[in-house]
Scaffold this motif. Structure first.
Motif, short mmCIF file in Angstrom:
data_model
loop_
_atom_site.label_atom_id
_atom_site.label_comp_id
_atom_site.label_asym_id
_atom_site.label_seq_id
_atom_site.Cartn_x
_atom_site.Cartn_y
_atom_site.Cartn_z
N LYS A 124 26.32 17.20 1.94
CA LYS A 124 26.32 18.15 0.82
C LYS A 124 26.42 17.41 -0.50
O LYS A 124 25.67 17.68 -1.45
N LEU A 125 27.33 16.45 -0.58
CA LEU A 125 27.50 15.70 -1.83
C LEU A 125 26.26 14.90 -2.18
O LEU A 125 25.90 14.78 -3.36
N GLU A 126 25.58 14.37 -1.17
CA GLU A 126 24.40 13.55 -1.45
C GLU A 126 23.20 14.38 -1.90
O GLU A 126 22.19 13.82 -2.32
N SER A 127 23.31 15.71 -1.85
CA SER A 127 22.25 16.53 -2.43
C SER A 127 22.33 16.54 -3.95
O SER A 127 21.41 16.99 -4.63
N ILE A 128 23.45 16.04 -4.51
CA ILE A 128 23.60 15.91 -5.97
C ILE A 128 22.87 14.65 -6.41
O ILE A 128 23.17 13.55 -5.91
N PRO A 129 21.88 14.75 -7.29
CA PRO A 129 21.10 13.57 -7.69
C PRO A 129 21.99 12.42 -8.15
O PRO A 129 22.86 12.58 -9.02
N GLY A 130 21.79 11.25 -7.54
CA GLY A 130 22.48 10.03 -7.94
C GLY A 130 23.83 9.80 -7.30
O GLY A 130 24.35 8.68 -7.33
N ASP A 315 36.34 21.00 -14.57
CA ASP A 315 36.26 19.74 -15.32
C ASP A 315 36.51 18.55 -14.41
O ASP A 315 35.84 17.52 -14.53
N ARG A 316 37.45 18.69 -13.47
CA ARG A 316 37.73 17.58 -12.55
C ARG A 316 36.53 17.34 -11.61
O ARG A 316 36.23 16.20 -11.28
N PHE A 317 35.86 18.40 -11.21
CA PHE A 317 34.67 18.25 -10.38
C PHE A 317 33.59 17.51 -11.16
O PHE A 317 32.90 16.62 -10.63
N ARG A 318 33.43 17.85 -12.43
CA ARG A 318 32.45 17.18 -13.28
C ARG A 318 32.76 15.68 -13.37
O ARG A 318 31.85 14.83 -13.23
N ARG A 319 34.02 15.34 -13.57
CA ARG A 319 34.43 13.93 -13.67
C ARG A 319 34.24 13.21 -12.33
O ARG A 319 33.85 12.03 -12.30
N PHE A 320 34.51 13.91 -11.24
CA PHE A 320 34.34 13.34 -9.91
C PHE A 320 32.87 13.00 -9.65
O PHE A 320 32.53 11.91 -9.17
N GLY A 326 26.83 10.51 -9.81
CA GLY A 326 25.99 11.70 -9.80
C GLY A 326 25.69 12.24 -11.18
O GLY A 326 26.35 11.88 -12.16
N ASP A 327 24.71 13.11 -11.24
CA ASP A 327 24.34 13.77 -12.50
C ASP A 327 25.32 14.93 -12.72
O ASP A 327 25.22 15.97 -12.06
N SER A 328 26.25 14.75 -13.64
CA SER A 328 27.30 15.74 -13.84
C SER A 328 26.78 17.06 -14.41
O SER A 328 27.48 18.07 -14.38
N ARG A 329 25.54 17.08 -14.91
CA ARG A 329 24.97 18.33 -15.41
C ARG A 329 24.78 19.35 -14.28
O ARG A 329 24.68 20.55 -14.52
N VAL A 330 24.74 18.85 -13.04
CA VAL A 330 24.61 19.72 -11.88
C VAL A 330 25.74 20.74 -11.83
O VAL A 330 25.57 21.87 -11.38
N VAL A 331 26.92 20.33 -12.29
CA VAL A 331 28.09 21.20 -12.23
C VAL A 331 27.85 22.48 -13.03
O VAL A 331 28.30 23.56 -12.63
N ASP A 332 27.14 22.37 -14.14
CA ASP A 332 26.91 23.53 -15.00
C ASP A 332 25.56 24.20 -14.77
O ASP A 332 25.39 25.37 -15.08
N GLU A 333 24.59 23.46 -14.21
CA GLU A 333 23.26 24.00 -13.97
C GLU A 333 22.79 23.69 -12.55
O GLU A 333 21.72 23.11 -12.36
#
Length: 457
Positions: A124-130, A315-320, A326-333
């Motif tokens: 699941k985590l590796e589906s996040i780019p980078g 916010d902690r997920f974004r930092r993680f 990973g591309d932290s923009r995924v958290v919001d989009e």
């Protein structure tokens, strides 16, 4: 000391000593004095005769010491870990890890890949780019010290005896043994170094444990191991008759997790599961209590809710995500930046009524048909495909209402549609019956070292 004598002793119902178990397990792991045939015979003897609590704890300790362990002592505070026995749409780790970290509780988590109907946490985590789950031991510890959370893949040196023994159990019909299951799970948790371990034991058609009695027996065995080996351990028994989340599939589950962390109403692909949110908060509450951040579970519930609603967990997920490349923009989009399926096919209700059953395993099979899971460890996983549920057990539907949607990249969606249609049972009922339908319980029990208590609200 001979392997033959140890096998015979257990075959005849004897209780093995810690020294005998250690000799057998370490010799098997090294490949010197115990052959695969002997290990298979011993596993069958355990399957048939069982093990005492002392034997099971000794087996777990032997497996832990068969390889390297992780020392988390350089990280301040009580380090916690959570293990789920597995289910469908079980996305709790992706929400729980940043939530707990935002509550001031370090979570250093070693996870595995999925084998079965859906991918594991790492998939699941590796589906996040980078995003990378490959970390050195030093970077892993440094990240937990810095932001309170890291999730990495298990190394080959962690509990090698368990890997060898499980491979044998899988082909010798000895998987379904409570002592062997409990020691397998707990050896990995103990080797990973956490001070407090919370076990989420799933119960139902979509779980390994199909009934509450077997689930409770497994929970008690694992909690007893933790207690004997000096770790604060508890278990929560949770329902898995229907998928926990509405999303079943790797990128889809990331999107749902991000939306729950953001306190949104939907994930861009469909509605969010209140069940997934509820179970995650219940887990967080118990970890807060076990780590000393809350005096009671009820206080832990308040702390978890406040932290989630404040946006601190998001916010902690974004930092993680950013910390692990990973591309932290995924958290919001998430609906824009995560892998996208080329084909979307809705499943509609053929009649009006109430959803009286939603077979979690059938939904999992539908996702697996699309490529969201693997049947062999070497199989590739398609991160974009899966299923999103729009109706759950207890929901009233009219003919033509959307029950679910299939996300696919090829014509396998047709087989998945059949499997998904078979998962739903819609019972007829008038409007009064539909409105009075009771939602099935999510929390089925708790197990602590000194006994079992009902959930207190």
């Amino acid at each position: 000391m001979r392997a033959y004598d140890i096998i015979a002793k257990k075959r005849d119902g004897g209780e093995l000593t810690a020294e005998e178990i250690r000799f057998f397990i370490h010799s098997f792991a090294k490949g010197d004095a115990v052959t695969e045939d002997q290990a298979a015979a011993w596993a069958m003897a355990v399957f048939l005769q069982g093990m005492t609590a002392a034997e099971t704890a000794a087996l777990t300790e032997a497996m832990v010491t068969s390889g390297e362990t992780i020392d988390l002592s350089p990280i301040p505070g009580v380090k916690v870990d959570k293990h789920s026995t597995g289910g469908v749409g079980d996305t709790t780790t992706l929400i729980l890890a940043p939530l707990v970290a935002a509550m001031g509780i370090p979570m250093a988590k070693m996870s595995g890949r999925g084998l079965g109907h859906t991918g594991g946490t790492l998939d699941k985590l590796e589906s996040i780019p980078g995003l990378s789950i490959d970390m050195s031991r030093e970077d892993f510890l440094a990240q937990v010290r810095s932001i309170g959370v890291a999730v990495a893949g298990q190394t080959a040196d962690l509990v090698p005896a368990d890997k060898k023994l499980y491979a044998l159990r899988d082909v010798t019909a000895t998987v379904e043994s409570i002592p062997l299951i409990a020691s397998s799970v707990m050896s990995k948790k103990l080797a990973a170094g956490a001070d407090a371990i919370l076990l989420d034991v799933k119960v139902g058609c979509g779980a390994f444990m199909k009934n509450i009695d077997d689930a409770r027996e497994l929970a008690r065995a694992m909690v007893a191991i933790g207690q004997r080996l000096g770790r604060r351990t508890a278990a929560l028994l949770t329902a898995m008759e229907q998928p926990l989340g509405n999303a079943v599939g790797n990128a889809l589950e990331v999107a749902e997790a991000a939306a729950i962390l953001a306190n949104r109403d939907d994930c861009g692909f469909g509605p969010l599961s209140t069940d997934l949110r509820e179970v995650t908060v219940e887990l967080a509450a118990r970890l807060a209590w076990m780590a000393g951040k809350a005096d009671t579970v009820e206080a832990g519930l308040d702390l978890a809710e406040q932290t989630l609603l404040s946006g601190a967990a998001l916010d902690r997920f974004r930092r993680f995500v950013e910390a692990q490349g990973g591309d932290s923009r995924v958290v919001d989009e998430p609906e824009r930046l995560l892998p996208q399926a080329a084909i979307r096919r809705p499943l509609f209700a053929a009649q009006a009524g109430i959803v009286t059953a939603l077979d979690a395993m059938a939904v999992g099979r539908a996702a697996a048909l699309l490529g969201a899971g693997r049947t062999r460890k070497a199989d590739p996983v398609d991160p974009a495909v899966g299923v999103v549920l729009h109706r759950r057990i207890g929901d009233a539907v009219e003919a033509g209402d959307k029950l679910a949607e299939i996300f696919a990249n090829d014509d396998r969606w047709q087989g998945a549609a059949q499997a998904l249609g078979d998962a739903y049972t819609i019972g007829r009922g008038d409007r009064h019956e539909r409105e009075g339908w009771a939602k099935p319980p999510l929390i089925l029990g708790e197990v602590y070292p000194d006994g079992e208590w009902p959930v207190q609200k």
